[in-house]
Design a protein around this motif. Structure first.
Motif, PDB file in Angstrom:
ATOM      1  N   LYS A 113      -5.830   3.667  13.960  1.00 57.55           N
ATOM      2  CA  LYS A 113      -5.902   2.831  15.164  1.00 57.55           C
ATOM      3  C   LYS A 113      -5.722   1.364  14.810  1.00 57.55           C
ATOM      4  N   GLU A 114      -6.360   0.960  13.712  1.00 54.24           N
ATOM      5  CA  GLU A 114      -6.276  -0.437  13.296  1.00 54.24           C
ATOM      6  C   GLU A 114      -4.843  -0.790  12.909  1.00 54.24           C
ATOM      7  N   LYS A 115      -4.185   0.085  12.173  1.00 57.21           N
ATOM      8  CA  LYS A 115      -2.783  -0.151  11.809  1.00 57.21           C
ATOM      9  C   LYS A 115      -1.927  -0.348  13.050  1.00 57.21           C
ATOM     10  N   ALA A 116      -2.068   0.574  13.988  1.00 62.48           N
ATOM     11  CA  ALA A 116      -1.254   0.514  15.211  1.00 62.48           C
ATOM     12  C   ALA A 116      -1.525  -0.765  15.996  1.00 62.48           C
ATOM     13  N   ARG A 117      -2.777  -1.112  16.151  1.00 64.49           N
ATOM     14  CA  ARG A 117      -3.128  -2.294  16.948  1.00 64.49           C
ATOM     15  C   ARG A 117      -2.683  -3.578  16.269  1.00 64.49           C
ATOM     16  N   LEU A 118      -2.874  -3.686  14.950  1.00 62.36           N
ATOM     17  CA  LEU A 118      -2.459  -4.885  14.222  1.00 62.36           C
ATOM     18  C   LEU A 118      -0.940  -5.052  14.247  1.00 62.36           C
ATOM     19  N   LYS A 119      -0.213  -3.931  14.164  1.00 61.50           N
ATOM     20  CA  LYS A 119       1.252  -4.010  14.283  1.00 61.50           C
ATOM     21  C   LYS A 119       1.639  -4.491  15.673  1.00 61.50           C
ATOM     22  N   GLU A 120       1.007  -3.932  16.685  1.00 63.35           N
ATOM     23  CA  GLU A 120       1.294  -4.308  18.072  1.00 63.35           C
ATOM     24  C   GLU A 120       1.011  -5.795  18.313  1.00 63.35           C
ATOM     25  N   LEU A 121      -0.055  -6.299  17.710  1.00 57.52           N
ATOM     26  CA  LEU A 121      -0.422  -7.714  17.851  1.00 57.52           C
ATOM     27  C   LEU A 121       0.402  -8.620  16.938  1.00 57.52           C
ATOM     28  N   GLN A 122       1.295  -8.017  16.166  1.00 56.56           N
ATOM     29  CA  GLN A 122       2.142  -8.725  15.206  1.00 56.56           C
ATOM     30  C   GLN A 122       1.311  -9.469  14.157  1.00 56.56           C
ATOM     31  N   LYS A 123       0.227  -8.833  13.731  1.00 56.41           N
ATOM     32  CA  LYS A 123      -0.660  -9.396  12.708  1.00 56.41           C
ATOM     33  C   LYS A 123      -0.587  -8.607  11.401  1.00 56.41           C
ATOM     34  N   LEU A 124       0.304  -7.631  11.340  1.00 54.19           N
ATOM     35  CA  LEU A 124       0.458  -6.814  10.145  1.00 54.19           C
ATOM     36  C   LEU A 124       1.940  -6.567   9.925  1.00 54.19           C
ATOM     37  N   SER A 125       2.476  -7.202   8.899  1.00 56.00           N
ATOM     38  CA  SER A 125       3.899  -7.038   8.593  1.00 56.00           C
ATOM     39  C   SER A 125       4.108  -5.740   7.814  1.00 56.00           C
ATOM     40  N   PRO A 126       5.347  -5.248   7.772  1.00 57.91           N
ATOM     41  CA  PRO A 126       5.617  -4.052   6.963  1.00 57.91           C
ATOM     42  C   PRO A 126       5.236  -4.258   5.493  1.00 57.91           C
ATOM     43  N   GLU A 127       5.425  -5.481   4.989  1.00 57.78           N
ATOM     44  CA  GLU A 127       5.068  -5.773   3.600  1.00 57.78           C
ATOM     45  C   GLU A 127       3.556  -5.697   3.389  1.00 57.78           C
ATOM     46  N   GLU A 128       2.789  -6.244   4.331  1.00 63.70           N
ATOM     47  CA  GLU A 128       1.320  -6.195   4.221  1.00 63.70           C
ATOM     48  C   GLU A 128       0.819  -4.759   4.329  1.00 63.70           C
ATOM     49  N   LEU A 129       1.438  -3.980   5.198  1.00 58.87           N
ATOM     50  CA  LEU A 129       1.048  -2.578   5.349  1.00 58.87           C
ATOM     51  C   LEU A 129       1.309  -1.823   4.049  1.00 58.87           C
ATOM     52  N   GLU A 130       2.473  -2.023   3.463  1.00 62.77           N
ATOM     53  CA  GLU A 130       2.791  -1.357   2.201  1.00 62.77           C
ATOM     54  C   GLU A 130       1.832  -1.806   1.097  1.00 62.77           C
ATOM     55  N   ASP A 131       1.536  -3.110   1.047  1.00 65.50           N
ATOM     56  CA  ASP A 131       0.612  -3.632   0.042  1.00 65.50           C
ATOM     57  C   ASP A 131      -0.780  -3.011   0.208  1.00 65.50           C
ATOM     58  N   ALA A 132      -1.201  -2.816   1.447  1.00 65.79           N
ATOM     59  CA  ALA A 132      -2.508  -2.209   1.721  1.00 65.79           C
ATOM     60  C   ALA A 132      -2.523  -0.737   1.325  1.00 65.79           C
ATOM     61  N   GLU A 133      -1.466  -0.024   1.655  1.00 67.99           N
ATOM     62  CA  GLU A 133      -1.442   1.421   1.405  1.00 67.99           C
ATOM     63  C   GLU A 133      -1.113   1.780  -0.041  1.00 67.99           C
ATOM     64  N   VAL A 134      -0.223   1.016  -0.660  1.00 69.09           N
ATOM     65  CA  VAL A 134       0.218   1.353  -2.012  1.00 69.09           C
ATOM     66  C   VAL A 134      -0.635   0.669  -3.085  1.00 69.09           C
ATOM     67  N   ASN A 135      -0.954  -0.618  -2.863  1.00 69.66           N
ATOM     68  CA  ASN A 135      -1.647  -1.399  -3.892  1.00 69.66           C
ATOM     69  C   ASN A 135      -3.117  -1.666  -3.589  1.00 69.66           C
ATOM     70  N   ASP A 136      -3.629  -1.087  -2.515  1.00 74.00           N
ATOM     71  CA  ASP A 136      -5.021  -1.296  -2.100  1.00 74.00           C
ATOM     72  C   ASP A 136      -5.359  -2.775  -1.928  1.00 74.00           C
ATOM     73  N   MET A 137      -4.419  -3.554  -1.446  1.00 70.92           N
ATOM     74  CA  MET A 137      -4.637  -4.972  -1.178  1.00 70.92           C
ATOM     75  C   MET A 137      -4.885  -5.141   0.315  1.00 70.92           C
ATOM     76  N   PRO A 138      -6.093  -5.526   0.688  1.00 69.07           N
ATOM     77  CA  PRO A 138      -6.414  -5.615   2.115  1.00 69.07           C
ATOM     78  C   PRO A 138      -5.630  -6.734   2.803  1.00 69.07           C
ATOM     79  N   PRO A 139      -5.196  -6.505   4.044  1.00 68.88           N
ATOM     80  CA  PRO A 139      -4.482  -7.536   4.785  1.00 68.88           C
ATOM     81  C   PRO A 139      -5.429  -8.635   5.266  1.00 68.88           C
ATOM     82  N   ARG A 140      -4.870  -9.746   5.644  1.00 69.15           N
ATOM     83  CA  ARG A 140      -5.650 -10.906   6.090  1.00 69.15           C
ATOM     84  C   ARG A 140      -6.314 -10.666   7.432  1.00 69.15           C
TER      85      ARG A 140
END
Length: 123
Positions: free
Chosen positions: A70-97
């Motif tokens: 839900k958080e992923k979907a909402r942050l994408k919709e709000l344009q607060k999560l870029s594809p790069e940040e999503l990949e960094d969160a999922e692949v490198n365990d780096m939390p988004p801002r």
């Protein structure tokens, strides 16, 4: 243990609270317990009204906190999560801002939680 500092233009001053290590309360619940006025509507990650910005205050590797679907979907919709940040969160365990206060659980690290003070307000 973690020190969580809340900051918003609607607060007279920043407020720092201690979060016990291993506590599974969300930032929204912790804020409510401390009478910190993070705006919210649904408490479930559907509306995005509890958008927060997380700043890590320690110079050490950040602890990954998985994004809910839900958080992923909402942050994408709000344009607060870029594809790069999503990949960094999922692949490198780096939390988004940006996170949702109703979904985010603080880990064993000091953070500053900023919020605009109105649902959907801008940073």
């Amino acid at each position: 243990m973690a020190n969580i500092t809340f900051s918003s233009p609607i607060m007279h001053r920043d407020k720092t609270v201690y979060a016990v290590a291993g506590n599974t309360k969300t930032i929204l619940v912790l804020a409510e317990e401390q009478q910190i006025p993070i705006p919210f509507e649904c408490r479930d990650g559907d509306c995005g009204s509890c958008l927060i910005e997380v700043t890590y205050l320690e110079d050490k590797p950040k602890m990954g906190m998985a994004l809910t679907e839900k958080e992923k979907a909402r942050l994408k919709e709000l344009q607060k999560l870029s594809p790069e940040e999503l990949e960094d969160a999922e692949v490198n365990d780096m939390p988004p801002r940006f996170r949702l206060a109703c979904q985010y659980i603080a880990r064993h690290e000091d953070v500053k939680i900023s919020f605009p003070g109105t649902p959907g307000g801008s940073f």
